[in-house]
Design a protein around this motif. Structure first.
Motif, mmCIF file in Angstrom:
data_model
loop_
_atom_site.group_PDB
_atom_site.id
_atom_site.type_symbol
_atom_site.label_atom_id
_atom_site.label_comp_id
_atom_site.label_asym_id
_atom_site.label_seq_id
_atom_site.Cartn_x
_atom_site.Cartn_y
_atom_site.Cartn_z
ATOM 1 N N ASP A 1 0.770 -1.138 0.080
ATOM 2 C CA ASP A 1 0.151 -0.065 0.011
ATOM 3 C C ASP A 1 0.796 1.422 -0.044
ATOM 4 N N SER B 1 -0.334 4.351 -0.506
ATOM 5 C CA SER B 1 -1.638 5.361 -0.515
ATOM 6 C C SER B 1 -1.240 6.547 0.426
ATOM 7 N N ASP B 2 -0.311 6.300 1.063
ATOM 8 C CA ASP B 2 -0.037 7.398 2.014
ATOM 9 C C ASP B 2 1.274 7.863 1.892
ATOM 10 N N LEU B 3 1.993 7.555 0.587
ATOM 11 C CA LEU B 3 3.176 8.032 0.464
ATOM 12 C C LEU B 3 3.264 8.945 -0.879
#
Lengths: 380, 67
Positions: free
Chosen positions: A62, A64-66
């Motif tokens: 994942d 998505s927060d990077l």
């Protein structure tokens, strides 16, 4: 403006690299280029759980927060004068400017010169799905190469009911990874799940024989099987850089700060990490690593260097593989010349813990189903 | 916030999660990871996401969100 970072390849090292950059406060625009339709994903499960179940959750990573932009395209070269990456996708060729370029294209399966081009290999998630689709229980499979991939594949397929023959020119399995240690033990584990092991095997020819594959070994032995898989090792994925001027004797060399060295000079803005990288040691010899832990270490070191942040202490070298249902873990650097000492064992758990080396301070360790002891080593 | 869980069938004791978030995970006597009691629903999201990415077995899950 080209005030952004471009990373080629979206696998193990890239995940660790971007994660560490963001953690250190870097907010550069980051574009990752990868032609693999499954990217980003993690590699260790590809030859284990994923091969058996083909469940995307087993490999998915994942991001998505990077805050990463992913471009699905094939990198075909680098224009170092113009600081541009050359790309190819369905829309044709194009250029992508960069301020900094990080090369993380990993490695590709090596091929034997006598290998037919359609021989199955295992590196990508797509390779694993193809292999899975081709292997029904009851089929016979010959695997050439008893490194980690060959051994994991043999274990997975034998446990799924395939009749597996594992062939290597070495005198035992995992010879390079275990530096020749525990060859007899690992052979007996493989044989206990029905894998037929052929060591010291030279391959003279690989031929089609009706609807089977036939391997002719140098002793005159022949092996017939429904499927043939090549797992003879990996080579850095650098073919796309041949015209870039970045390669030295066919290798992508980096210095201790991950800067690509070409024509004897370290680049200011082109870096590399992970399996694609070759390092030149002080004695002039070349060295590569092919492990998940080493790729992550390269990546965090590079991120810390780029941020001007001090490096965290280097973690101990760590490698693991699964052999016939046993977890085999190595901490430290094994040497074939070092003595192997059994420190403890428990037959009920099929566990054993070995020290390799004369004294504890400089020793490496091999654990077989010895997770508690290995965890303590990793945590210390 | 979903419930944090380590799949015992998947965890192989690489201890990566513990190194990243020692106040969320613990390594038991068998070498396997667990979520610390009381932490299943109370954890630092950023560190846990990092731990999930760092688990080579994909053993760490957040239930009720994506799993």
């Amino acid at each position: 403006m080209t005030n952004h970072m471009v990373v080629v390849g979206g696998s193990v090292s890239t995940t660790a690299f971007v994660e560490r950059l963001r953690e250190l406060g870097n907010r550069d625009r980051i574009i990752v280029v990868d032609s693999d339709p499954d990217a980003p994903y993690d590699r260790p499960p590809v030859s284990k759980h994923y091969l058996v179940g083909a469940d995307h959750d087993d490999i998915a990573v994942d991001w998505s927060d990077l805050d990463v932009e992913l471009i699905r395209a094939r990198a075909t070269g680098v224009d170092t004068d113009a600081n541009a990456l050359l790309l190819e996708d369905n829309g044709g060729e194009r250029r992508l400017g960069f301020e900094k370029l990080v090369i993380a294209t990993g490695a590709l399966p090596a091929r034997l010169p006598i290998e037919p081009p359609d021989t199955l290999v295992l590196r990508s998630a797509e390779d694993a799905r193809r292999l899975r689709a081709h292997t029904d229980a009851g089929q016979s499979v010959t695997i050439i190469g008893a490194g980690a991939i060959g051994v994991e594949l043999a274990s997975s397929l034998a446990e799924r009911g395939s009749s597996v023959t594992l062939v290597d020119r070495a005198s035992g399995p995992l010879e390079r990874l275990l530096a020749g240690h525990l060859a007899d033990e690992a052979t007996s584990w493989l044989e206990s799940i029905g894998v037929s092991c052929r060591w010291n095997a030279g391959i003279e020819a690989i031929e089609r024989d009706g609807d089977k594959w036939r391997l002719d070994l140098s002793g005159g032995q022949k092996i017939l099987s429904d499927l043939l898989v090549s797992a003879v090792g990996a080579r850095p994925a650098v073919a796309w850089l041949v015209d870039s001027g970045l390669l030295t004797e066919g290798a992508l060399l980096v210095d201790d700060h991950g800067r690509v060295i070409s024509r004897g000079h370290a680049s200011e803005n082109i870096f590399a990490m992970g399996d694609v990288v070759t390092r030149r040691l002080e004695d002039g010899s070349f060295r590569r690593t092919e492990s998940w832990a080493a790729a992550r270490q390269h990546a965090t070191d590079l991120a810390e260097d780029l941020c001007g942040h001090g490096r965290r202490p280097t973690q101990k070298p760590y490698f693991w593989t699964e052999v016939a249902g046993r977890m085999v873990q190595v901490v430290g650097t094994l040497d074939a010349a070092d003595p192997l000492t059994l420190e403890s064992s428990n037959p009920d758990r099929r566990s054993a813990f070995y020290r390799v080396g004369a004294d504890d301070a400089n020793a490496a360790w091999i654990g077989v189903n010895s997770q508690p002891k290995i965890a303590r080593l990793l945590m210390s | 916030m979903g419930e944090l869980w380590v799949d015992p069938a998947r965890c192989q004791g690489h201890a990566r999660c513990w190194m990243i978030a020692p106040d969320t995970f613990e390594i038991d006597d068998e070498g396997y990871s667990h979520v610390l009691a009381g932490r299943e629903g109370a954890y630092e999201e950023e560190a846990v996401k990092k731990a999930i990415r760092n688990c080579p077995e994909r053993a760490i899950k957040i239930l009720g969100v994506d799993g």
